[in-house]
Design a protein around this motif. Structure first.
Motif, PDB file in Angstrom:
ATOM      1  N   VAL A  52       0.489  -1.234  -0.145  1.00  0.00           N
ATOM      2  CA  VAL A  52      -0.362   0.369  -0.120  1.00  0.00           C
ATOM      3  C   VAL A  52       0.633   1.480   0.404  1.00  0.00           C
ATOM      4  CG1 VAL A  52      -1.907   0.993   1.141  1.00  0.00           C
ATOM      5  CG2 VAL A  52      -2.001  -1.180   1.329  1.00  0.00           C
ATOM      6  N   PRO A  53       0.860   2.106  -0.973  1.00  0.00           N
ATOM      7  CA  PRO A  53       1.220   2.965  -0.527  1.00  0.00           C
ATOM      8  C   PRO A  53       0.946   4.282  -0.764  1.00  0.00           C
ATOM      9  CG  PRO A  53       0.685   2.971  -3.241  1.00  0.00           C
ATOM     10  CD  PRO A  53       0.462   1.594  -1.960  1.00  0.00           C
ATOM     11  N   LEU A  54       2.115   5.076   0.604  1.00  0.00           N
ATOM     12  CA  LEU A  54       1.417   5.733   1.220  1.00  0.00           C
ATOM     13  C   LEU A  54       1.928   7.144   1.570  1.00  0.00           C
ATOM     14  CD1 LEU A  54       1.320   3.857   4.647  1.00  0.00           C
ATOM     15  CD2 LEU A  54      -0.814   4.551   3.507  1.00  0.00           C
ATOM     16  N   ASP A  59      -4.472  10.297   2.679  1.00  0.00           N
ATOM     17  CA  ASP A  59      -5.082   9.423   3.697  1.00  0.00           C
ATOM     18  C   ASP A  59      -4.588   8.688   2.134  1.00  0.00           C
ATOM     19  OD1 ASP A  59      -6.369  10.074   5.442  1.00  0.00           O
ATOM     20  OD2 ASP A  59      -7.996  10.948   4.073  1.00  0.00           O
ATOM     21  N   ALA A  60      -5.006   7.207   2.591  1.00  0.00           N
ATOM     22  CA  ALA A  60      -3.662   5.728   2.078  1.00  0.00           C
ATOM     23  C   ALA A  60      -5.483   5.314   1.191  1.00  0.00           C
ATOM     24  CB  ALA A  60      -3.832   5.011   2.798  1.00  0.00           C
ATOM     25  N   SER A 117       8.970  11.314   0.925  1.00  0.00           N
ATOM     26  CA  SER A 117      10.443  11.810   0.902  1.00  0.00           C
ATOM     27  C   SER A 117       9.896  12.201   2.885  1.00  0.00           C
ATOM     28  CB  SER A 117      10.804  12.842   0.718  1.00  0.00           C
ATOM     29  OG  SER A 117       9.924  13.962   0.376  1.00  0.00           O
ATOM     30  N   THR A 118       9.239  12.121   3.122  1.00  0.00           N
ATOM     31  CA  THR A 118       9.554  12.935   4.685  1.00  0.00           C
ATOM     32  C   THR A 118       8.766  11.380   5.454  1.00  0.00           C
ATOM     33  OG1 THR A 118       7.360  13.553   4.468  1.00  0.00           O
ATOM     34  CG2 THR A 118       9.254  15.283   4.270  1.00  0.00           C
ATOM     35  N   LYS A 119       8.723  11.872   7.098  1.00  0.00           N
ATOM     36  CA  LYS A 119       7.661  10.997   7.582  1.00  0.00           C
ATOM     37  C   LYS A 119       6.352  11.369   7.882  1.00  0.00           C
ATOM     38  CE  LYS A 119       9.130  11.321  12.411  1.00  0.00           C
ATOM     39  NZ  LYS A 119       9.139  11.583  13.274  1.00  0.00           N
ATOM     40  N   GLY A 120       6.064  10.352   8.214  1.00  0.00           N
ATOM     41  CA  GLY A 120       4.589  10.404   7.942  1.00  0.00           C
ATOM     42  C   GLY A 120       4.178   9.387   9.285  1.00  0.00           C
ATOM     43  N   THR A 121       2.857  10.139   9.813  1.00  0.00           N
ATOM     44  CA  THR A 121       1.802   9.651  10.613  1.00  0.00           C
ATOM     45  C   THR A 121       0.511   9.302  10.227  1.00  0.00           C
ATOM     46  OG1 THR A 121       3.100  10.141  12.906  1.00  0.00           O
ATOM     47  CG2 THR A 121       1.162   9.378  13.006  1.00  0.00           C
ATOM     48  N   GLN A 197      -6.087   6.105   7.718  1.00  0.00           N
ATOM     49  CA  GLN A 197      -6.184   7.632   7.624  1.00  0.00           C
ATOM     50  C   GLN A 197      -5.258   8.569   8.157  1.00  0.00           C
ATOM     51  OE1 GLN A 197      -9.725   7.436   8.911  1.00  0.00           O
ATOM     52  NE2 GLN A 197     -11.214   6.896   7.200  1.00  0.00           N
ATOM     53  N   THR A 198      -5.157   9.596   7.514  1.00  0.00           N
ATOM     54  CA  THR A 198      -4.465  10.772   8.360  1.00  0.00           C
ATOM     55  C   THR A 198      -5.461  11.071   9.817  1.00  0.00           C
ATOM     56  OG1 THR A 198      -5.110  12.659   7.126  1.00  0.00           O
ATOM     57  CG2 THR A 198      -3.279  11.521   6.273  1.00  0.00           C
ATOM     58  N   SER A 199      -4.113  11.659  10.991  1.00  0.00           N
ATOM     59  CA  SER A 199      -5.548  12.303  12.324  1.00  0.00           C
ATOM     60  C   SER A 199      -6.226  12.783  12.314  1.00  0.00           C
ATOM     61  CB  SER A 199      -3.857  12.501  12.846  1.00  0.00           C
ATOM     62  OG  SER A 199      -5.029  13.127  13.928  1.00  0.00           O
ATOM     63  N   ALA A 200      -6.502  14.002  10.853  1.00  0.00           N
ATOM     64  CA  ALA A 200      -7.220  15.152  10.565  1.00  0.00           C
ATOM     65  C   ALA A 200      -8.576  14.490   9.616  1.00  0.00           C
ATOM     66  CB  ALA A 200      -6.495  16.283   9.542  1.00  0.00           C
TER      67      ALA A 200
END
Length: 783
Positions: A52-54, A59-60, A117-121, A197-200
């Motif tokens: 799954v590309p994030l 969101d995924a 290229s950046t960290k994600g949550t 999903q993202t937190s938002a």
């Protein structure tokens, strides 16, 4: 108490809605702590899972195409090698994450990678909480770690109350890859709405879900509260039963999306499934009772009412069964009991729409909101069950919309009750207006009655004066009658050749007719208002009735140069009151003589079947239709005839006499052409009548008692007629009928004071066939 419990649930949901970010951040921190159980295992092979590309901050994509699963694996994702548990995982066939019917153990595998290229949550969420044997594990660099253990109650409670579902927050460095394994047991459904999903996005979605559920819950409670107010004000039990049903809907709104499990039943999965069965049955139970009271099914649909009672008993038994199973820790029934449970839940959705359909199409169209309420609720539940159990792939479903469906159901059911009450109120207003009009009409009728009573009193006083005058004239006529009888006696002694013409016969006929007039006038005066008068029944032929009247009136017709024709075509015997009939014929001939100026008058008598017909036909002035209607109408006392000296009293009194003799008098008349008056009297149906005495007649005359007035004095007769138990025979129900040879005025006056009927001798058996005698016997029988 239940209402307070539901309000507390709503407040808890709102509190979770106000602090979603704190819960999400807390979960991210906790996922990195060492409190989770780490289990390391080596893997010699790598699962071929799609990745799954994030992208950080996004969101995924939908996960259905990336998921691989295995049904009923043998092993534990926390301790066993994943490649061994799922050597050949399967892919989903549709866009919905659904693994088939319930009752199976499911292992779900998913691999993700941060392509940015950046960290994600992100948050990996199941959107469900009531899952049996749920576990979530992750594998990083061949190291497996158990993230969520369904048996760890404190952990489950914290996650469910924070996220309203099994949710795990994870963080990925650029290019970092991670695998997740989830296992659960689907009791009734294997629907698994998994998302990343993202937190938002997660917070926004949860805001919306909580708002929909809370709005439906509070709106339904408001409808319940309004129903309670109406029940308190009206006392109508329909509001009570509908309020109970809508209170169950409010509980359903809380339970179906899982809020009851999130806050209260997180460690009691057996109660989660039990309540899920109990609530539909309880709603159907109270709604059915509401329908029975509201629609009066016992009266309007007696067969369906019996079906409703049977279904209500079944729903009650299912509710009690689920409570018992929850208490002993069981989740579901199998075999026959399980089939009965499924049947009860299914019929809970079917019976009520059928009831609403019958109400709309067999009672009234204003029950349509009931059909919308129950039919719409059944369709919604059918859709959600179909989507949840996987019977149709690709159907979107969000159990939070149950709040909207339940609120609409409550509103439309309440609307149906409101429309019914409005209709009852309108009917009441219409009834009251009709009652007011009726009361006004009654007042008018009473005023008319008072006016008519006064007019009647005045008329009766006038008639009484006239009757007294007639009665007095009858007594005065007795002096004339005595003189006339003396003359008749003298002429009888004289030789016939010394008398001119038929003077002797004319004097005899005049004396006989005058005797009849004196008898009727002195016994009871005849008037248009008098209905109860004495009838003296005798037996005679047409000749005996007609010839004396002919001899009296023929000279008068000859003097006026009018032809009087007499046509008697029958020799049968009549049983009637000859004196009253003679008076009627005299009235009719007198009218014909008065209003006929040329032509002829015909007096005819004949029989037709069981009736005697006497007609008086003239070629006189006739009557116009308006005058004829007034003369034949029963409401007219006297009618003034224009251009004449008549009052119409003779015709009206004649009709009254003939009616008293159980006959009919019909008038046909045309202006300037003439008048035909027909008298119809009953004839006896006795084929061979016999002459008998009064004692023998008593043997035939059941219900009446004949007393021979000629064999006793009037004092003795009075004593005998008032004697009830005579000679040991009780005579309570027998009417006394005098029998006599005497038809004089004094006897008729005396008999008329206590009886309406007298029989004139000689007695014949066909006298008992007269309607006057039959009527008297019938009254005595039913007395």
């Amino acid at each position: 108490m239940k209402a307070m419990w539901y309000v507390c649930v709503g407040l808890l949901m709102l509190s979770a809605l106000l602090h979603p970010d704190r819960a999400a951040g807390q979960a991210v921190a906790e996922s990195a702590e060492s409190g989770a159980v780490d289990q390391a295992s080596s893997s010699s092979t790598v699962l071929a899972l799609p990745v799954v590309p994030l992208e950080a901050g996004s969101d995924a994509p939908p996960l259905a195409s990336y998921i691989r699963f295995v049904r009923n694996p043998e092993g534990d994702i926390a301790t066993d090698n994943w490649e061994t548990l799922a050597p050949n995982p399967s892919a989903l066939n549709g866009s919905k994450i659904q693994f088939g019917p319930g009752g199976q153990e499911i292992l779900v595998l998913l691999q993700v990678r941060n392509e940015s290229s950046t960290k994600g949550t992100w948050l990996l969420s199941t959107k469900r909480g009531a899952l049996k044997d749920f576990k979530l594990a992750e594998r990083v660099d061949d190291a497996t770690r158990l993230l969520i253990d369904g048996n760890n109650i404190p952990q489950v409670r914290e996650i469910l109350q924070s996220y309203h579902g099994f949710t795990h927050a994870f963080e990925l460095e650029p290019g970092e890859q991670r695998e997740f394994a989830l296992s659960f047991h689907g009791v009734y459904s294997t629907l698994f709405p998994l998302s990343i999903q993202t937190s938002a996005t997660f917070t926004e979605e949860r805001y919306w879900n909580v708002a929909v559920a809370a709005g439906g819950f509070l709106g339904t409670l408001t409808v319940v509260f309004i129903g309670v107010i109406f029940y308190t004000a009206t006392g109508r039990s329909e509001f009570l039963w509908l309020g109970m049903a809508e209170l169950i809907l409010a509980a359903y709104i809380v339970h179906v999306p899982g809020y009851s499990f999130f806050y209260f039943l997180y460690d009691m999965g057996n109660w989660v499934y039990a309540v899920g069965i109990m609530l539909p049955c309880a709603y159907a139970l109270f709604a059915a009772q509401f329908a029975r009271v509201f629609l009066k099914t016992a009266v309007n649909f007696p067969r369906f009412n019996r079906l409703l009672i049977g279904m209500m008993m079944l729903w009650t038994l299912v509710i009690l069964r689920r409570i018992y199973m929850a208490l002993i820790g069981e989740v579901q029934d199998g075999g026959l009991l399980g089939a009965i449970t499924v049947f009860a839940v299914a019929t809970a959705q079917i019976v009520l729409p059928i009831m609403a359909f019958l109400a709309v199409f067999r009672l009234s169209r204003h029950y349509w909101p009931l059909l919308v309420a129950w039919g719409g609720w059944a369709l919604y539940n059918f859709y959600t069950i179909t989507a949840t159990l996987g019977y149709a792939s690709g159907l979107p479903n969000n159990w939070h919309y149950t709040g909207i469906a339940a609120l609409l159901t409550a509103l439309f059911a309440s609307l149906a009750l409101a429309l019914h009450i409005r209709r009852v109120h309108l009917d009441k207003l219409v009834y009251e207006r009709g009652l007011n009009r009726s009361l006004q009409k009654q007042i008018e009728i009473q005023d008319d009655a008072i006016r008519l009573e006064r007019e009647k009193a005045s008329a009766i006083a006038t008639i009484s004066d006239q009757d007294n005058l007639i009665h007095a004239s009858g007594h005065d006529s007795q002096q004339v009658l005595m003189a006339l009888n003396s003359i008749v006696s003298v002429t009888d002694r004289m030789k016939s050749d010394k008398l001119p013409g038929n003077l002797g016969d004319m004097l005899k006929s005049s004396a006989s007719y005058l005797q009849d007039i004196v008898s009727t006038t002195t016994s009871c005066a005849i008037s248009g208002f008098e209905n109860a008068s004495l009838i003296a029944l005798g037996r005679f032929r047409f000749e005996e009735l007609v010839r004396p009247i002919e001899m009296i009136y023929r000279p008068l017709f000859v003097k006026k140069q009018i032809t009087l024709e007499v046509d008697i075509r029958s020799d049968r015997w009549l049983v009637s009151d000859r004196a009253l009939l003679a008076r009627v014929l005299s009235n009719l001939l007198s009218n014909s003589l008065k209003f006929t100026h040329k032509g002829s008058v015909t007096l005819s008598a004949r029989t037709d079947g069981g009736e005697a017909i006497i007609e008086v036909r003239d070629t006189g002035a006739g009557m116009d239709p308006g005058l004829l209607d007034r003369l034949t109408g029963s409401s007219e006392g006297r009618v003034k005839i224009e251009d004449s000296e008549g009052t119409g009293f003779g015709l009206i009194s004649s009709r009254s006499i003939i009616a008293r003799l159980y006959g009919e008098l019909d008038i046909e008349s045309q202006k300037d052409i003439g008048t035909v008056i027909a008298i119809t009297l009953p004839l006896s149906r006795v084929e061979q009548p016999e002459q008998i005495d009064s004692n023998e007649m008593n043997n035939h005359a059941r219900g009446i008692r004949l007393l021979d007035a000629d064999k006793m004095s009037r004092e003795e007769f009075e004593a005998r007629k008032d004697c009830r138990p005579c000679n040991g025979n009780v005579q309570d129900h027998k009417q006394v009928v005098p029998v006599t040879h005497d038809s004089s005025a004094s006897l008729r006056s005396w008999v008329g004071s206590f009886a309406n009927l007298v029989l004139i001798k000689p007695l014949w058996t066909d006298m008992l066939d007269h309607p006057a005698v039959k009527n008297l016997r019938n009254r005595a029988h039913w007395k």
